[in-house]
Design a protein around this motif. Structure first.
Motif, mmCIF file in Angstrom:
data_model
loop_
_atom_site.group_PDB
_atom_site.id
_atom_site.type_symbol
_atom_site.label_atom_id
_atom_site.label_comp_id
_atom_site.label_asym_id
_atom_site.label_seq_id
_atom_site.Cartn_x
_atom_site.Cartn_y
_atom_site.Cartn_z
ATOM 1 N N LEU A 1 8.706 12.831 41.140
ATOM 2 C CA LEU A 1 9.425 14.017 40.714
ATOM 3 C C LEU A 1 8.494 15.205 40.677
ATOM 4 C CD1 LEU A 1 11.640 12.564 37.882
ATOM 5 C CD2 LEU A 1 12.286 13.138 40.198
ATOM 6 N N GLN B 1 13.868 20.989 34.560
ATOM 7 C CA GLN B 1 13.173 21.133 35.834
ATOM 8 C C GLN B 1 13.982 20.454 36.951
ATOM 9 O OE1 GLN B 1 9.064 19.974 35.108
ATOM 10 N NE2 GLN B 1 8.931 21.350 33.351
ATOM 11 N N SER C 1 3.803 12.169 39.641
ATOM 12 C CA SER C 1 4.926 11.338 40.034
ATOM 13 C C SER C 1 5.657 11.907 41.217
ATOM 14 C CB SER C 1 5.881 11.246 38.865
ATOM 15 O OG SER C 1 6.427 12.525 38.651
ATOM 16 N N ASP D 1 8.407 12.302 25.653
ATOM 17 C CA ASP D 1 7.682 12.429 26.920
ATOM 18 C C ASP D 1 8.527 11.797 28.027
ATOM 19 O OD1 ASP D 1 5.920 12.616 29.007
ATOM 20 O OD2 ASP D 1 4.166 11.981 27.880
HETATM 21 C C1 LIG Z 1 7.374 14.642 32.692
HETATM 22 O O1 LIG Z 1 7.405 16.011 32.395
HETATM 23 C C2 LIG Z 1 6.171 16.667 32.372
HETATM 24 C C3 LIG Z 1 6.388 18.102 32.017
HETATM 25 O O2 LIG Z 1 6.928 18.216 30.755
HETATM 26 C C4 LIG Z 1 5.472 16.511 33.696
HETATM 27 O O3 LIG Z 1 4.210 17.120 33.660
HETATM 28 C C5 LIG Z 1 5.335 15.062 34.053
HETATM 29 O O4 LIG Z 1 4.762 14.889 35.294
HETATM 30 C C6 LIG Z 1 6.678 14.385 34.012
HETATM 31 N N1 LIG Z 1 6.536 12.973 34.238
HETATM 32 C C7 LIG Z 1 7.276 12.321 35.105
HETATM 33 C C8 LIG Z 1 7.066 10.847 35.198
HETATM 34 O O5 LIG Z 1 8.093 12.875 35.799
#
Ligand SMILES: *[C@@H]1O[C@H](CO)[C@@H](O)[C@H](O)[C@H]1NC(C)=O
Ligand SMILES: *[C@@H]1O[C@H](CO)[C@@H](O)[C@H](O)[C@H]1NC(C)=O
Ligand SMILES: *[C@@H]1O[C@H](CO)[C@@H](O)[C@H](O)[C@H]1NC(C)=O
Ligand SMILES: *[C@@H]1O[C@H](CO)[C@@H](O)[C@H](O)[C@H]1NC(C)=O
Ligand SMILES: *[C@@H]1O[C@H](CO)[C@@H](O)[C@H](O)[C@H]1NC(C)=O
Ligand SMILES: *[C@@H]1O[C@H](CO)[C@@H](O)[C@H](O)[C@H]1NC(C)=O
Ligand SMILES: *[C@@H]1O[C@H](CO)[C@@H](O)[C@H](O)[C@H]1NC(C)=O
Ligand SMILES: *[C@@H]1O[C@H](CO)[C@@H](O)[C@H](O)[C@H]1NC(C)=O
Ligand SMILES: *[C@@H]1O[C@H](CO)[C@@H](O)[C@H](O)[C@H]1NC(C)=O
Ligand SMILES: *[C@@H]1O[C@H](CO)[C@@H](O)[C@H](O)[C@H]1NC(C)=O
Ligand SMILES: *[C@@H]1O[C@H](CO)[C@@H](O)[C@H](O)[C@H]1NC(C)=O
Ligand SMILES: *[C@@H]1O[C@H](CO)[C@@H](O)[C@H](O)[C@H]1NC(C)=O
Length: 434
Positions: free
Chosen positions: A423, A260, A421, A196
């Protein structure tokens, strides 16, 4: 003792290891349906507020249930218990100075320690296996001892730990989130995969991290780090972000793919960035406000960008010579007058940059297309990179009950629910820009 061992075998079902140590037990084939005696089943919400409560259950090798320790104990120990089928929660025990459970090898649920204001030492010397470790607001802790071999989720937030080496031998986890531990200055990990998220943010000044065995992670975010090493990193399934670090050089030589968004933002001391094996970025690609980065030549092999591309800063050179396809907009801004937009314009004219908006601005002149969308594109861009970040972290903070959340930076993440987040927000805006 004979009795206890039999109870344990009953709890564990067909437990070869325990049966083997006790001949009488192995001769008896105990049905897994045997009712577990109450002395070892503590229920789903048992609470201990005194050492005597813990002494009452110390006879059991295996405990079934969730045990919360809270109240005004000065020190506490859980003796003998080797396995907890449930969770151990130490919460708001404001007089608790030390805790030990040195025979405990396995916790099937969580080990939670929150709001223990004077706890200096927590000892789980035998603990090998736990699902989740959750340590939040431990403003006095100096030692946390374990023998950890496996854990799925780790959150260490707002503690005074100087080292979290207890986690360094783990090979895989779902979540590793180490944030707001102000004395933590280094972290070296044997992790090979993170299914994750890996988040290391707002820890000690000049923190150095190395994840040299890490081959893949779902997403990675680093903030406020001075040095980072990911020698084996090949792919990031979702997002990769380096934000506001004091890293001077970043080399991700094995990285070929980011699923991504890939963001390198506001790293004021970054002067060298090398991702020369990177070919594919599934989402948006942002390299912004890295003020010392004069030469962006570490993305030579990037061929496709699934979202928008945003490159801003002071660079005089930008090498994207293999770039073939950008699904979203292109925004290129530099203060340098020694930068030519021509190659990018050529790329855009060929249709390689497919978004409606294309902007290229240099210290000397600027060039753009579809002026109406240009303004909205660049304002969204700067909003995303700072404002959205602070609004998402303040909304996270607002849900915190912890007294220290106000002094913790960013999302002093209080749980494992994936937060919306920074991102994520940037990704969303980038998708919206398509
Ligand atoms: C990590 O990746 C997932 C998708 O696989 C996304 O939904 C999630 O927000 C991301 N978390 C962060 C902390 O970027
Ligand atoms: C059986 O198990 C008990 C408790 O673990 C232990 O005290 C006892 O010595 C064991 N007996 C034998 C014969 O191994
Ligand atoms: C013990 O139980 C298992 C399954 O519950 C069964 O397969 C086995 O034959 C039993 N052994 C004895 C000695 O009864
Ligand atoms: C422990 O508590 C959780 C919920 O907080 C519950 O789902 C679980 O069943 C409990 N475990 C035991 C062994 O009672
Ligand atoms: C923490 O414990 C104290 C007493 O020790 C109590 O007054 C207080 O309400 C508790 N706080 C929370 C958040 O449970
Ligand atoms: C634990 O705390 C108690 C009282 O708070 C103290 O007497 C004891 O020495 C401490 N033990 C350790 C191992 O620190
Ligand atoms: C990159 O940074 C690391 C740690 O900050 C340093 O040890 C190394 O010498 C630097 N390499 C270069 C080429 O600057
Ligand atoms: C992430 O990517 C790696 C390598 O491509 C793959 O082995 C892994 O299964 C992926 N993980 C997830 C959660 O998609
Ligand atoms: C970088 O850190 C500084 C100081 O902590 C903060 O004011 C700023 O908002 C941060 N910038 C980003 C992009 O996170
Ligand atoms: C790119 O990857 C290949 C194979 O994984 C490796 O041999 C090579 O050294 C990498 N390139 C760079 C620049 O590190
Ligand atoms: C301007 O760029 C060219 C090549 O791109 C380089 O040779 C030259 O040194 C640069 N000049 C300055 C002042 O950066
Ligand atoms: C870059 O920094 C400037 C000023 O420090 C700020 O206004 C702008 O929003 C930042 N842009 C990004 C993308 O972080």
């Amino acid at each position: 003792m004979q009795f206890k061992s039999t109870l344990t075998a009953a709890v564990l079902g067909a437990s070869v290891a325990l049966a083997a140590t006790n001949s009488t037990t192995s001769a008896t084939n105990i049905s897994t349906n045997t009712k577990i005696p109450s002395s070892c089943t503590i229920g789903s919400k048992a609470t201990a507020t005194a050492q005597s409560d813990l002494d009452a259950i110390a006879g059991c090798q295996t405990l079934v249930g969730n045990l919360t320790i809270t109240g005004e104990l000065g020190s506490a120990a859980l003796a003998n218990v080797e396995e907890l089928q449930g969770s151990l929660i130490l919460n708001n025990a404001t007089q608790l100075d030390n805790f030990s459970a040195d025979n405990l090898k396995k916790i099937t649920g969580s080990l939670t320690m929150r709001d223990l204001t004077i706890l200096t030492s927590a000892s789980f010397g035998s603990l090998e296996q736990v699902d989740t470790i959750d340590m939040v607001t431990l403003p006095a802790i100096s030692t946390f001892a374990t023998n950890l071999q496996s854990a799925n989720n780790i959150l260490v937030s707002d503690t005074t730990l100087e080292t979290v080496d207890g986690f360094s031998t783990l090979k895989k986890v779902n979540v590793l989130n180490i944030n707001n531990n102000r004395f933590l200055t280094s972290f070296n990990s044997d992790l090979q995969s993170v299914s994750d998220s890996l988040d290391f943010s707002f820890n000690g000044e000049e923190a150095a991290v190395s994840f040299d065995d890490l081959i893949w992670a779902n997403n990675i975010t680093l903030r406020d780090v001075q040095a980072a090493s990911f020698a084996s990193l090949q792919s990031v399934n979702a997002s990769l972000g380096f934000i506001n670090n004091s890293i001077s050089n970043l080399t991700l030589s094995q990285l070929t793919k980011v699923g991504q968004t890939f963001i390198v933002n506001s790293n004021d001391e970054l002067n060298s960035l090398d991702c020369s094996n990177l070919t594919t970025i599934g989402g948006g690609f942002v390299v912004a406000n890295n003020t010392q980065l004069k030469k962006i030549d570490g993305f030579k092999n990037v061929a496709t960008v699934g979202g928008a591309i945003i490159v801003t800063g002071t660079y005089g050179e930008l090498d994207l010579s293999k770039l073939k396809s950008v699904r979203g907009d292109g925004t290129f801004e530099t203060t340098s007058s020694n930068f030519s937009c021509t190659p990018l314009k050529t790329l855009q004219k060929k249709g390689s940059i497919q978004g409606d908006s294309f902007v290229c601005k240099t210290g000397a002149k600027s060039s753009s297309k579809k002026v109406s969308s240009v303004t909205s594109s660049s304002s969204k861009h700067s909003k995303t990179s700072s404002d959205d970040d602070s609004s998402s972290s303040s909304s996270t903070t607002a849900t915190d009950s912890s007294s220290s959340s106000s002094k913790s930076k960013g999302a002093a993440v209080q749980n494992f629910v994936p937060a919306t987040s920074f991102l994520g927000a940037v990704g969303a805006v980038i998708v919206a820009l398509l």
